[in-house]
Scaffold this motif. Structure first.
Motif: not given
Length: 230
Positions: A138-145, A184-194, A217-221
């Motif tokens: 559904p999305t290729s980017s997430m917030c680091a939360e 399911n990609v979940t529980g990611i709290t560190t910014a970066g590209t996985l 892409v995991i974006s920093p809060l």
């Protein structure tokens, strides 16, 4: 009238030769059966081949351990009839399959005296269709939360008719237990590209895998704000 008759005869002969040549080419290149469902297990046929793999068959030698004078190879056509595709001195027959399906053969041996054996039992191999996979999400980017997630789905071609094995990985390292068509990609709290990947194989033959990757892409809060008075 006689002249016309003589002209027609060579034409008919040429047409018959053309039809015979075309029929032989079709028998030699296509599957014997492209419509029946695939085997339920690899044990149901002599061999399951990956797409693009040549068929190679070997007939027996005579009891003294030398080759027979001639080997007559037959292939079952799409109508269920056997047709001779070659009569050769070597005992190994090879063919490049064109499409997926069952390829069925028989062979007759001939000795130096011109005596021929009974025809062999049908030897059946199955050629798999090409395997490919893509990943959608559904999305290729997430917030680091830790609470955020996105579902990766492996879309395989062919989509039906076969049992498929799945293995997900992160950065090329297999993820233990990630063996379904989704992850399911979940529980990611560190910014970066996985970089997530998936490798798929047929259960009938695991030696012809397909794989692909997807970057998330995991974006920093933003940092916690403070309010100041004016």
């Amino acid at each position: 009238m006689k002249k016309r008759f003589l002209t027609v005869i060579p034409t008919l002969v040429l047409l018959l030769l053309l039809v015979t040549t075309v029929a032989s080419a079709q028998v030699a290149s296509g599957p014997s059966d492209a419509t029946s469902p695939p085997p339920t297990s690899a044990a149901d046929v002599a061999k399951v081949l990956c797409a693009g793999t040549n068929i190679s068959l070997t007939a027996p030698q005579d009891p003294s351990g030398v080759d027979y004078t001639k080997y007559h190879w037959y292939k079952i056509d799409a109508s269920g009839n056997k047709q001779e595709v070659t009569a050769m001195t070597g005992r190994t027959y090879t063919e490049t399959p064109t499409t997926a399906g069952y390829y069925e053969y028989q062979v007759v041996t001939e000795n130096a005296n011109g005596c021929t054996s009974p025809i062999s039992d049908v030897f059946k191999e199955y050629v798999l269709p090409p395997l490919s996979v893509t990943i959608t999400t559904p999305t290729s980017s997430m917030c680091a939360e830790a609470a955020n997630s996105t579902l990766l789905t492996a879309n395989v071609t062919p989509s039906t008719g076969f049992t498929i094995n799945y293995q997900w990985n992160l950065g090329g390292v297999d993820i233990a237990g990630a063996n379904s068509n989704t992850y399911n990609v979940t529980g990611i709290t560190t910014a970066g590209t996985l970089t997530y990947g998936v490798t798929v194989t047929y259960a009938l033959n695991t030696s012809c895998p397909a794989s692909t990757t997807k970057d998330i892409v995991i974006s920093p809060l933003p940092t916690k704000p403070t309010i100041s008075a004016n």
